[in-house]
Design a protein around this motif. Sequence first.
Motif, PDB file in Angstrom:
ATOM      1  N   SER A   2      44.499  38.812  36.688  1.00  0.00           N
ATOM      2  CA  SER A   2      43.081  38.705  37.006  1.00  0.00           C
ATOM      3  C   SER A   2      42.298  39.782  36.273  1.00  0.00           C
ATOM      4  O   SER A   2      42.824  40.851  35.952  1.00  0.00           O
ATOM      5  CB  SER A   2      42.859  38.860  38.516  1.00  0.00           C
ATOM      6  OG  SER A   2      43.611  37.910  39.243  1.00  0.00           O
ATOM      7  N   ASP A  23      30.318  36.683  40.627  1.00  0.00           N
ATOM      8  CA  ASP A  23      30.839  35.722  41.596  1.00  0.00           C
ATOM      9  C   ASP A  23      30.789  34.305  41.036  1.00  0.00           C
ATOM     10  O   ASP A  23      31.631  33.468  41.367  1.00  0.00           O
ATOM     11  CB  ASP A  23      30.015  35.810  42.883  1.00  0.00           C
ATOM     12  CG  ASP A  23      30.700  35.155  44.070  1.00  0.00           C
ATOM     13  OD1 ASP A  23      31.922  35.332  44.228  1.00  0.00           O
ATOM     14  OD2 ASP A  23      30.006  34.481  44.857  1.00  0.00           O
ATOM     15  N   SER A  28      37.673  38.288  39.082  1.00  0.00           N
ATOM     16  CA  SER A  28      38.410  38.359  40.340  1.00  0.00           C
ATOM     17  C   SER A  28      37.819  39.371  41.315  1.00  0.00           C
ATOM     18  O   SER A  28      37.965  39.212  42.533  1.00  0.00           O
ATOM     19  CB  SER A  28      39.867  38.736  40.061  1.00  0.00           C
ATOM     20  OG  SER A  28      39.925  39.952  39.313  1.00  0.00           O
ATOM     21  N   THR A  29      37.185  40.426  40.813  1.00  0.00           N
ATOM     22  CA  THR A  29      36.774  41.557  41.637  1.00  0.00           C
ATOM     23  C   THR A  29      35.516  42.184  41.074  1.00  0.00           C
ATOM     24  O   THR A  29      35.316  42.194  39.853  1.00  0.00           O
ATOM     25  CB  THR A  29      37.894  42.637  41.651  1.00  0.00           C
ATOM     26  OG1 THR A  29      39.073  42.100  42.241  1.00  0.00           O
ATOM     27  CG2 THR A  29      37.477  43.881  42.427  1.00  0.00           C
ATOM     28  N   THR A  54      27.648  37.334  47.943  1.00  0.00           N
ATOM     29  CA  THR A  54      28.749  36.685  47.230  1.00  0.00           C
ATOM     30  C   THR A  54      29.598  35.902  48.225  1.00  0.00           C
ATOM     31  O   THR A  54      29.509  36.109  49.437  1.00  0.00           O
ATOM     32  CB  THR A  54      29.631  37.720  46.515  1.00  0.00           C
ATOM     33  OG1 THR A  54      30.154  38.645  47.479  1.00  0.00           O
ATOM     34  CG2 THR A  54      28.842  38.486  45.458  1.00  0.00           C
ATOM     35  N   SER A  55      30.438  35.024  47.708  1.00  0.00           N
ATOM     36  CA  SER A  55      31.245  34.204  48.608  1.00  0.00           C
ATOM     37  C   SER A  55      32.718  34.176  48.255  1.00  0.00           C
ATOM     38  O   SER A  55      33.556  33.861  49.105  1.00  0.00           O
ATOM     39  CB  SER A  55      30.721  32.758  48.610  1.00  0.00           C
ATOM     40  OG  SER A  55      30.806  32.199  47.304  1.00  0.00           O
ATOM     41  N   ARG A  56      33.051  34.489  47.024  1.00  0.00           N
ATOM     42  CA  ARG A  56      34.425  34.300  46.542  1.00  0.00           C
ATOM     43  C   ARG A  56      35.068  35.593  46.062  1.00  0.00           C
ATOM     44  O   ARG A  56      36.226  35.888  46.378  1.00  0.00           O
ATOM     45  CB  ARG A  56      34.413  33.297  45.373  1.00  0.00           C
ATOM     46  CG  ARG A  56      35.748  33.099  44.679  1.00  0.00           C
ATOM     47  CD  ARG A  56      35.575  32.415  43.330  1.00  0.00           C
ATOM     48  NE  ARG A  56      34.769  33.192  42.410  1.00  0.00           N
ATOM     49  CZ  ARG A  56      35.233  34.207  41.667  1.00  0.00           C
ATOM     50  NH1 ARG A  56      36.496  34.565  41.752  1.00  0.00           N
ATOM     51  NH2 ARG A  56      34.434  34.871  40.846  1.00  0.00           N
ATOM     52  N   ILE A  57      34.332  36.359  45.312  1.00  0.00           N
ATOM     53  CA  ILE A  57      34.900  37.480  44.569  1.00  0.00           C
ATOM     54  C   ILE A  57      35.324  38.602  45.506  1.00  0.00           C
ATOM     55  O   ILE A  57      34.717  38.825  46.558  1.00  0.00           O
ATOM     56  CB  ILE A  57      33.870  37.984  43.534  1.00  0.00           C
ATOM     57  CG1 ILE A  57      34.547  38.742  42.405  1.00  0.00           C
ATOM     58  CG2 ILE A  57      32.757  38.805  44.198  1.00  0.00           C
ATOM     59  CD1 ILE A  57      33.678  38.894  41.174  1.00  0.00           C
ATOM     60  N   ARG A  58      36.413  39.294  45.152  1.00  0.00           N
ATOM     61  CA  ARG A  58      36.855  40.426  45.947  1.00  0.00           C
ATOM     62  C   ARG A  58      35.949  41.634  45.709  1.00  0.00           C
ATOM     63  O   ARG A  58      35.344  41.770  44.644  1.00  0.00           O
ATOM     64  CB  ARG A  58      38.309  40.805  45.624  1.00  0.00           C
ATOM     65  CG  ARG A  58      39.307  39.761  46.111  1.00  0.00           C
ATOM     66  CD  ARG A  58      40.729  40.298  46.065  1.00  0.00           C
ATOM     67  NE  ARG A  58      40.925  41.419  46.982  1.00  0.00           N
ATOM     68  CZ  ARG A  58      41.180  41.284  48.285  1.00  0.00           C
ATOM     69  NH1 ARG A  58      41.260  40.070  48.828  1.00  0.00           N
ATOM     70  NH2 ARG A  58      41.361  42.352  49.040  1.00  0.00           N
ATOM     71  N   ARG A  88      38.003  40.161  51.965  1.00  0.00           N
ATOM     72  CA  ARG A  88      37.904  40.267  50.505  1.00  0.00           C
ATOM     73  C   ARG A  88      37.919  41.721  50.025  1.00  0.00           C
ATOM     74  O   ARG A  88      37.652  41.981  48.851  1.00  0.00           O
ATOM     75  CB  ARG A  88      36.634  39.585  50.001  1.00  0.00           C
ATOM     76  CG  ARG A  88      36.642  38.075  50.111  1.00  0.00           C
ATOM     77  CD  ARG A  88      35.418  37.464  49.439  1.00  0.00           C
ATOM     78  NE  ARG A  88      34.201  37.625  50.224  1.00  0.00           N
ATOM     79  CZ  ARG A  88      33.010  37.895  49.701  1.00  0.00           C
ATOM     80  NH1 ARG A  88      32.870  38.099  48.401  1.00  0.00           N
ATOM     81  NH2 ARG A  88      31.950  37.996  50.477  1.00  0.00           N
ATOM     82  N   ASP A 289      42.056  33.417  38.918  1.00  0.00           N
ATOM     83  CA  ASP A 289      42.191  33.478  40.372  1.00  0.00           C
ATOM     84  C   ASP A 289      42.140  34.922  40.852  1.00  0.00           C
ATOM     85  O   ASP A 289      42.099  35.851  40.066  1.00  0.00           O
ATOM     86  CB  ASP A 289      43.474  32.801  40.819  1.00  0.00           C
ATOM     87  CG  ASP A 289      44.711  33.361  40.128  1.00  0.00           C
ATOM     88  OD1 ASP A 289      45.751  32.673  40.153  1.00  0.00           O
ATOM     89  OD2 ASP A 289      44.640  34.467  39.575  1.00  0.00           O
TER      90      ASP A 289
END
Length: 289
Positions: A2, A23, A28-29, A54-58, A88, A289
């Motif tokens: 990632s 995001d 990934s982050t 944000t909704s996905r990113i770490r 996250r 991912d």
Amino acid sequence: MSVGLGLPFCDPAQLLTWARRADAAPFSTVALPHRSAPGAPEPLLALAALAGTTSRIRLQTELPLAPPHRAPLLARQAATLDALAGTRLTLGIGIGDAGPGTGAGGHAAEELAALRGIRSGGATVLFGGAGPAVGERVARYGDGFLSSALPSPHLGRLFRDVEAAWSHAGRTGQPRLSAQVNVALGPPPTLDRARRELRAHAAPAGGSARPTAGADATDAAIGSMGSADHIVNGLLTSRDQIRDAVAGCMALGADEVLLCCWSPDPDQVGRIADAVFPPDGDWPGLTDD
């Protein structure tokens, strides 16, 4: 593998824009380290705001180990942020080069153990540092290792030391290994601003280089690498340089590479994404991912 972004801290008003764009891209982050510079944002508070946009990113921060009376508070704050962000959070802790039973400033090992509750809640805990004890800290208290921006021979040695300590401690699986690279991508004003910010951070008093990673600490390693000029000259400013650096970290076994950005220009998010996530996907080993 990632690829994440280390966010610039010199203009906090731009952080939401950076996070939203990252995001929406395959990164990934987004990471926001602790910095002592005037005007730098408090990382946990800033990440709480970024979690809401944000909704996905770490979300990752890099902090020095708290004083003993604050370690439980830090653990509680981080666990709360991780829960609100949907698990996250990655918490990076830098604790210098003290012996295996201590943290920065001689903190007892019990203070490190206070952070274990964060891991049980779902957050990932990475330890930074450059001394021989870092592998033991990772193996006893964490999930992996967070390196600073180091040359390949140093990085590879640290990775292998951490893996050996992990195996010796009887831990199952593998430690998470994270590398960092200083980058800037854009027109001359963007590159010039990045160099100024990196230089100011590396040698704020105009003298020897300041530690810059792990958690505001490249620790002794970055000091041994030389002057602020050496650090600034190592800034990667082309697509090919950045791609080659990520590929090199991958070859050393990194699970994630953080591209640390020093200019507040948010258009870098798209430029860097285009460089490391080509539309044809023709880069073996790179995932989103």
